[in-house]
Design an enzyme around this catalytic site. Sequence first.
Site, PDB file in Angstrom:
ATOM      1  N   HIS A   7      35.026 -24.320  37.646  1.00 56.17           N
ATOM      2  CA  HIS A   7      34.382 -25.585  38.011  1.00 56.17           C
ATOM      3  C   HIS A   7      33.670 -26.192  36.811  1.00 56.17           C
ATOM      4  CE1 HIS A   7      31.123 -22.590  38.955  1.00 56.17           C
ATOM      5  NE2 HIS A   7      30.320 -23.515  38.432  1.00 56.17           N
ATOM      6  N   HIS A  79      27.361 -27.832  33.009  1.00 58.18           N
ATOM      7  CA  HIS A  79      28.030 -26.632  32.500  1.00 58.18           C
ATOM      8  C   HIS A  79      29.487 -26.598  32.913  1.00 58.18           C
ATOM      9  CE1 HIS A  79      26.525 -24.927  36.464  1.00 58.18           C
ATOM     10  NE2 HIS A  79      27.725 -24.358  36.472  1.00 58.18           N
ATOM     11  N   GLU A 130      29.285 -20.932  31.924  1.00 60.77           N
ATOM     12  CA  GLU A 130      29.180 -19.917  32.970  1.00 60.77           C
ATOM     13  C   GLU A 130      30.505 -19.155  32.991  1.00 60.77           C
ATOM     14  OE1 GLU A 130      28.638 -21.645  36.886  1.00 60.77           O
ATOM     15  OE2 GLU A 130      28.564 -19.694  37.884  1.00 60.77           O
TER      16      GLU A 130
HETATM   17  C1  LIG Z   1      25.314 -22.310  42.103  1.00 66.67           C
HETATM   18  C2  LIG Z   1      25.206 -21.003  41.423  1.00 66.67           C
HETATM   19  C3  LIG Z   1      25.897 -20.957  40.106  1.00 66.67           C
HETATM   20  C4  LIG Z   1      27.406 -21.013  40.349  1.00 66.67           C
HETATM   21  O1  LIG Z   1      27.878 -20.049  41.005  1.00 66.67           O
HETATM   22  O2  LIG Z   1      28.127 -21.916  39.944  1.00 66.67           O
HETATM   23  C5  LIG Z   1      25.420 -22.073  39.195  1.00 66.67           C
HETATM   24  O3  LIG Z   1      26.129 -22.799  38.570  1.00 66.67           O
HETATM   25  S1  LIG Z   1      23.685 -22.152  39.053  1.00 66.67           S
HETATM   26  C6  LIG Z   1      23.421 -23.422  37.827  1.00 66.67           C
HETATM   27  C7  LIG Z   1      22.039 -23.422  37.364  1.00 66.67           C
HETATM   28  N1  LIG Z   1      21.689 -22.230  36.646  1.00 66.67           N
HETATM   29  C8  LIG Z   1      21.648 -22.185  35.306  1.00 66.67           C
HETATM   30  O4  LIG Z   1      21.868 -23.190  34.618  1.00 66.67           O
HETATM   31  C9  LIG Z   1      21.261 -20.846  34.706  1.00 66.67           C
HETATM   32  C10 LIG Z   1      21.333 -20.838  33.212  1.00 66.67           C
HETATM   33  N2  LIG Z   1      20.519 -21.897  32.641  1.00 66.67           N
HETATM   34  C11 LIG Z   1      19.332 -21.660  32.037  1.00 66.67           C
HETATM   35  O5  LIG Z   1      18.873 -20.538  31.932  1.00 66.67           O
HETATM   36  C12 LIG Z   1      18.600 -22.868  31.511  1.00 66.67           C
HETATM   37  O6  LIG Z   1      19.041 -24.015  32.183  1.00 66.67           O
HETATM   38  C13 LIG Z   1      18.819 -23.065  29.975  1.00 66.67           C
HETATM   39  C14 LIG Z   1      20.273 -23.256  29.616  1.00 66.67           C
HETATM   40  C15 LIG Z   1      18.225 -21.861  29.212  1.00 66.67           C
HETATM   41  C16 LIG Z   1      18.074 -24.345  29.555  1.00 66.67           C
HETATM   42  O7  LIG Z   1      16.761 -24.232  29.931  1.00 66.67           O
HETATM   43  P1  LIG Z   1      15.766 -25.521  29.772  1.00 66.67           P
HETATM   44  O8  LIG Z   1      14.397 -25.016  30.108  1.00 66.67           O
HETATM   45  O9  LIG Z   1      16.285 -26.687  30.477  1.00 66.67           O
HETATM   46  O10 LIG Z   1      15.891 -26.004  28.313  1.00 66.67           O
HETATM   47  P2  LIG Z   1      15.446 -25.425  26.920  1.00 66.67           P
HETATM   48  O11 LIG Z   1      14.434 -26.326  26.399  1.00 66.67           O
HETATM   49  O12 LIG Z   1      15.150 -23.953  26.938  1.00 66.67           O
HETATM   50  O13 LIG Z   1      16.837 -25.663  26.187  1.00 66.67           O
HETATM   51  C17 LIG Z   1      17.102 -25.130  24.947  1.00 66.67           C
HETATM   52  C18 LIG Z   1      18.113 -26.058  24.285  1.00 66.67           C
HETATM   53  O14 LIG Z   1      19.320 -26.090  25.059  1.00 66.67           O
HETATM   54  C19 LIG Z   1      19.625 -27.436  25.442  1.00 66.67           C
HETATM   55  N3  LIG Z   1      20.206 -27.432  26.787  1.00 66.67           N
HETATM   56  C20 LIG Z   1      19.557 -27.140  27.920  1.00 66.67           C
HETATM   57  N4  LIG Z   1      20.395 -27.229  28.970  1.00 66.67           N
HETATM   58  C21 LIG Z   1      21.595 -27.574  28.448  1.00 66.67           C
HETATM   59  C22 LIG Z   1      22.860 -27.840  29.033  1.00 66.67           C
HETATM   60  N5  LIG Z   1      23.036 -27.735  30.365  1.00 66.67           N
HETATM   61  N6  LIG Z   1      23.880 -28.170  28.240  1.00 66.67           N
HETATM   62  C23 LIG Z   1      23.715 -28.277  26.883  1.00 66.67           C
HETATM   63  N7  LIG Z   1      22.516 -28.040  26.256  1.00 66.67           N
HETATM   64  C24 LIG Z   1      21.479 -27.706  27.050  1.00 66.67           C
HETATM   65  C25 LIG Z   1      18.296 -28.161  25.398  1.00 66.67           C
HETATM   66  O15 LIG Z   1      18.512 -29.540  25.241  1.00 66.67           O
HETATM   67  C26 LIG Z   1      17.633 -27.513  24.198  1.00 66.67           C
HETATM   68  O16 LIG Z   1      18.164 -28.083  23.029  1.00 66.67           O
HETATM   69  P3  LIG Z   1      17.210 -28.608  21.863  1.00 66.67           P
HETATM   70  O17 LIG Z   1      16.420 -29.726  22.447  1.00 66.67           O
HETATM   71  O18 LIG Z   1      18.169 -29.040  20.779  1.00 66.67           O
HETATM   72  O19 LIG Z   1      16.382 -27.426  21.443  1.00 66.67           O
HETATM   73 CO   LIG Z   2      28.226 -23.194  38.225  1.00 67.23          CO
END
Ligand SMILES: CC[C@@H](C(=O)O)C(=O)SCCNC(=O)CCNC(=O)[C@H](O)C(C)(C)COP(=O)(O)OP(=O)(O)OC[C@H]1O[C@@H](n2cnc3c(N)ncnc32)[C@H](O)[C@@H]1OP(=O)(O)O
Ligand SMILES: [Co+2]
Length: 134
Positions: A7, A79, A130
């Site tokens: 997905h 994602h 993922e």
């Molecule tokens: C439904 C269940 C399951 C399934 O079966 O399909 C799912 O899909 S659940 C979906 C939701 N769960 C998750 O996303 C779990 C993993 N994600 C995480 O742990 C956090 O979202 C993250 C990825 C660690 C981001 O955390 P966040 O607090 O939002 O941001 P940070 O400030 O720590 O981010 C660091 C850095 O990464 C960039 N970023 C954040 N999210 C994304 C993204 N989705 N795609 C691309 N880049 C992302 C963020 O912009 C930061 O970048 P800089 O600003 O350059 O430092």
């Molecule tokens: Co998912």
Amino acid sequence: MIGNINHIAIVVPDLAEAAARYKNTMGADVSEAVDLPDHGVTTVFVNLPNSKVELLHPYGDSSPIAGFLAKNPSGGMHHICYEVDDILAARDKLVEDGARILGDGDPKIGAHGKPVLFLHPKDFFGTLVEIEQV
Ligand SMILES: CC[C@@H](C(=O)O)C(=O)SCCNC(=O)CCNC(=O)[C@H](O)C(C)(C)COP(=O)(O)OP(=O)(O)OC[C@H]1O[C@@H](n2cnc3c(N)ncnc32)[C@H](O)[C@@H]1OP(=O)(O)O
Ligand SMILES: [Co+2]
């Protein structure tokens, strides 16, 4: 190691509106909304002939997608999920090659009842990945 795209996920500010848009305007087969407290999200699946789109909205106070929605208030692509045959073998290979696994490193059960893991977006060229064992 990776197989089909399982997905692609899109974070949306209004799940009901997004589900209706995909159903009525795109003519898609759309699931009911399901709360997944363990993941901090509510999901709607758009079922396509060869894959799925996962519409996501934050659930609860500590959702992992809350920051993403704050930065992208109109929503955005969040994602991509690839299928793997053996998630522990895939995890070990990824770690060996320097990729960061998010969370405690142990797979969680995802939306389809199968084990999933997330990989840091900075290790995959700005895309949150993922993997799901099928
Ligand atoms: C439904 C269940 C399951 C399934 O079966 O399909 C799912 O899909 S659940 C979906 C939701 N769960 C998750 O996303 C779990 C993993 N994600 C995480 O742990 C956090 O979202 C993250 C990825 C660690 C981001 O955390 P966040 O607090 O939002 O941001 P940070 O400030 O720590 O981010 C660091 C850095 O990464 C960039 N970023 C954040 N999210 C994304 C993204 N989705 N795609 C691309 N880049 C992302 C963020 O912009 C930061 O970048 P800089 O600003 O350059 O430092
Ligand atoms: Co998912």
